[in-house]
Design a protein around this motif. Structure first.
Motif, PDB file in Angstrom:
ATOM      1  N   GLY A  19       0.746  -1.124  -0.035  1.00 19.33           N
ATOM      2  CA  GLY A  19      -0.066  -0.376  -0.011  1.00 19.33           C
ATOM      3  C   GLY A  19       0.882   1.191  -0.232  1.00 19.33           C
ATOM      4  O   GLY A  19       0.714   2.454  -0.379  1.00 19.33           O
ATOM      5  N   LEU A  20       1.663   1.485   0.853  1.00 27.84           N
ATOM      6  CA  LEU A  20       2.699   2.429   0.482  1.00 27.84           C
ATOM      7  C   LEU A  20       3.536   2.552  -0.896  1.00 27.84           C
ATOM      8  O   LEU A  20       3.786   3.609  -0.649  1.00 27.84           O
ATOM      9  CB  LEU A  20       4.132   2.159   2.152  1.00 27.84           C
ATOM     10  N   SER A  21       4.179   1.685  -1.155  1.00 26.32           N
ATOM     11  CA  SER A  21       4.043   1.414  -2.698  1.00 26.32           C
ATOM     12  C   SER A  21       3.434   2.102  -3.469  1.00 26.32           C
ATOM     13  O   SER A  21       4.130   2.944  -4.815  1.00 26.32           O
ATOM     14  CB  SER A  21       4.849   0.360  -3.069  1.00 26.32           C
ATOM     15  N   PHE A  22       2.085   1.576  -3.175  1.00 24.89           N
ATOM     16  CA  PHE A  22       1.101   2.350  -4.152  1.00 24.89           C
ATOM     17  C   PHE A  22       1.650   3.683  -4.640  1.00 24.89           C
ATOM     18  O   PHE A  22       1.184   4.684  -5.409  1.00 24.89           O
ATOM     19  CB  PHE A  22      -0.116   1.691  -4.421  1.00 24.89           C
ATOM     20  N   GLU A  33       8.599  -3.967  -6.671  1.00 29.59           N
ATOM     21  CA  GLU A  33       7.614  -4.097  -5.777  1.00 29.59           C
ATOM     22  C   GLU A  33       6.257  -4.184  -6.511  1.00 29.59           C
ATOM     23  O   GLU A  33       5.815  -3.138  -7.303  1.00 29.59           O
ATOM     24  CB  GLU A  33       7.416  -2.921  -5.056  1.00 29.59           C
ATOM     25  N   TRP A  34       4.941  -4.828  -5.399  1.00 27.12           N
ATOM     26  CA  TRP A  34       4.047  -5.313  -5.989  1.00 27.12           C
ATOM     27  C   TRP A  34       3.323  -3.867  -5.970  1.00 27.12           C
ATOM     28  O   TRP A  34       2.604  -3.534  -7.228  1.00 27.12           O
ATOM     29  CB  TRP A  34       3.474  -6.169  -5.287  1.00 27.12           C
ATOM     30  N   GLY A  35       3.453  -3.297  -5.137  1.00 23.35           N
ATOM     31  CA  GLY A  35       2.989  -2.109  -5.121  1.00 23.35           C
ATOM     32  C   GLY A  35       2.660  -1.263  -6.014  1.00 23.35           C
ATOM     33  O   GLY A  35       2.521  -0.367  -6.903  1.00 23.35           O
ATOM     34  N   ALA A  38       1.696  -2.191  -9.597  1.00 23.95           N
ATOM     35  CA  ALA A  38       0.073  -1.605  -9.434  1.00 23.95           C
ATOM     36  C   ALA A  38       0.124  -0.516  -9.384  1.00 23.95           C
ATOM     37  O   ALA A  38      -1.426   0.166 -10.969  1.00 23.95           O
ATOM     38  CB  ALA A  38      -0.532  -2.005  -8.269  1.00 23.95           C
ATOM     39  N   ALA A  39       1.139   0.409  -9.331  1.00 25.14           N
ATOM     40  CA  ALA A  39       0.393   1.518  -9.297  1.00 25.14           C
ATOM     41  C   ALA A  39       1.322   2.226 -10.581  1.00 25.14           C
ATOM     42  O   ALA A  39       0.791   3.914 -11.355  1.00 25.14           O
ATOM     43  CB  ALA A  39       1.651   2.350  -8.317  1.00 25.14           C
ATOM     44  N   VAL A  40       1.984   1.638 -10.948  1.00 27.61           N
ATOM     45  CA  VAL A  40       2.685   1.646 -12.426  1.00 27.61           C
ATOM     46  C   VAL A  40       1.914   1.668 -13.887  1.00 27.61           C
ATOM     47  O   VAL A  40       0.779   1.848 -14.701  1.00 27.61           O
ATOM     48  CB  VAL A  40       4.380   1.648 -12.556  1.00 27.61           C
ATOM     49  N   GLY A  41       1.179   0.607 -13.380  1.00 27.61           N
ATOM     50  CA  GLY A  41       0.073   0.129 -14.420  1.00 27.61           C
ATOM     51  C   GLY A  41      -1.167   0.516 -14.077  1.00 27.61           C
ATOM     52  O   GLY A  41      -2.095   0.391 -15.165  1.00 27.61           O
ATOM     53  N   ARG A  42      -0.862   1.387 -13.339  1.00 27.26           N
ATOM     54  CA  ARG A  42      -2.643   2.635 -13.574  1.00 27.26           C
ATOM     55  C   ARG A  42      -2.872   2.528 -14.243  1.00 27.26           C
ATOM     56  O   ARG A  42      -3.897   4.289 -14.851  1.00 27.26           O
ATOM     57  CB  ARG A  42      -2.410   2.947 -11.663  1.00 27.26           C
ATOM     58  N   ALA A  48      -3.727  -1.845 -21.029  1.00 28.63           N
ATOM     59  CA  ALA A  48      -3.011  -2.972 -20.599  1.00 28.63           C
ATOM     60  C   ALA A  48      -3.642  -3.648 -19.375  1.00 28.63           C
ATOM     61  O   ALA A  48      -2.612  -3.363 -17.916  1.00 28.63           O
ATOM     62  CB  ALA A  48      -1.263  -3.296 -20.737  1.00 28.63           C
ATOM     63  N   TRP A  49      -4.472  -4.263 -18.804  1.00 30.35           N
ATOM     64  CA  TRP A  49      -5.430  -4.512 -17.653  1.00 30.35           C
ATOM     65  C   TRP A  49      -4.398  -4.740 -16.748  1.00 30.35           C
ATOM     66  O   TRP A  49      -4.019  -5.316 -15.059  1.00 30.35           O
ATOM     67  CB  TRP A  49      -6.559  -4.860 -17.629  1.00 30.35           C
ATOM     68  N   TRP A  50      -3.231  -6.256 -17.186  1.00 29.65           N
ATOM     69  CA  TRP A  50      -2.789  -7.336 -16.755  1.00 29.65           C
ATOM     70  C   TRP A  50      -1.495  -6.469 -16.092  1.00 29.65           C
ATOM     71  O   TRP A  50      -1.365  -7.147 -14.902  1.00 29.65           O
ATOM     72  CB  TRP A  50      -2.250  -8.356 -17.508  1.00 29.65           C
ATOM     73  N   ILE A  51      -1.045  -5.327 -16.234  1.00 34.92           N
ATOM     74  CA  ILE A  51      -0.136  -4.756 -15.680  1.00 34.92           C
ATOM     75  C   ILE A  51      -0.672  -4.725 -13.505  1.00 34.92           C
ATOM     76  O   ILE A  51       0.710  -4.427 -12.943  1.00 34.92           O
ATOM     77  CB  ILE A  51       1.093  -3.687 -16.448  1.00 34.92           C
ATOM     78  N   SER A  52      -1.467  -4.055 -13.702  1.00 28.75           N
ATOM     79  CA  SER A  52      -2.482  -3.785 -12.030  1.00 28.75           C
ATOM     80  C   SER A  52      -2.343  -5.193 -12.178  1.00 28.75           C
ATOM     81  O   SER A  52      -2.522  -5.409 -10.178  1.00 28.75           O
ATOM     82  CB  SER A  52      -2.787  -2.637 -12.081  1.00 28.75           C
TER      83      SER A  52
END
Length: 84
Positions: A19-22, A33-35, A38-42, A48-52
């Motif tokens: 959450g903090l990384s997001f 980092e997973w968060g 997800a933020a970059v793919g937003r 490209a929905w799969w990136i997040s």
């Protein structure tokens, strides 16, 4: 109790870190980092929905696995639940 609590806290730490990384307060862009993924793919979610989506599912899967592990350890190690 300490072992069970630690497995539950691992899931909590993963979700807080993601959450903090997001939000941009965690790891910076060269770090994987997973968060952050997800933020970059937003920004390209429509194309490209799969990136997040896949980092979100990875967070969900690991946190649920840690919580289920902690719950099953509590069931195995708690003597009050064994007598039932």
């Amino acid at each position: 109790p300490l072992l069970v609590l630690s497995t539950l806290q691992v899931g909590n730490a993963i979700s807080v870190g993601a959450g903090l990384s997001f939000l941009g307060m965690g790891a910076q862009p060269p770090t994987a980092e997973w968060g952050l993924m997800a933020a970059v793919g937003r920004t390209v979610l429509g194309k490209a929905w799969w990136i997040s989506t896949f980092p979100g599912f990875a967070i969900l899967t690991v946190v649920m696995a840690c919580n289920l592990l902690g719950d099953s350890l509590r069931g195995l190690l708690d003597p009050r639940l064994r007598s039932r």
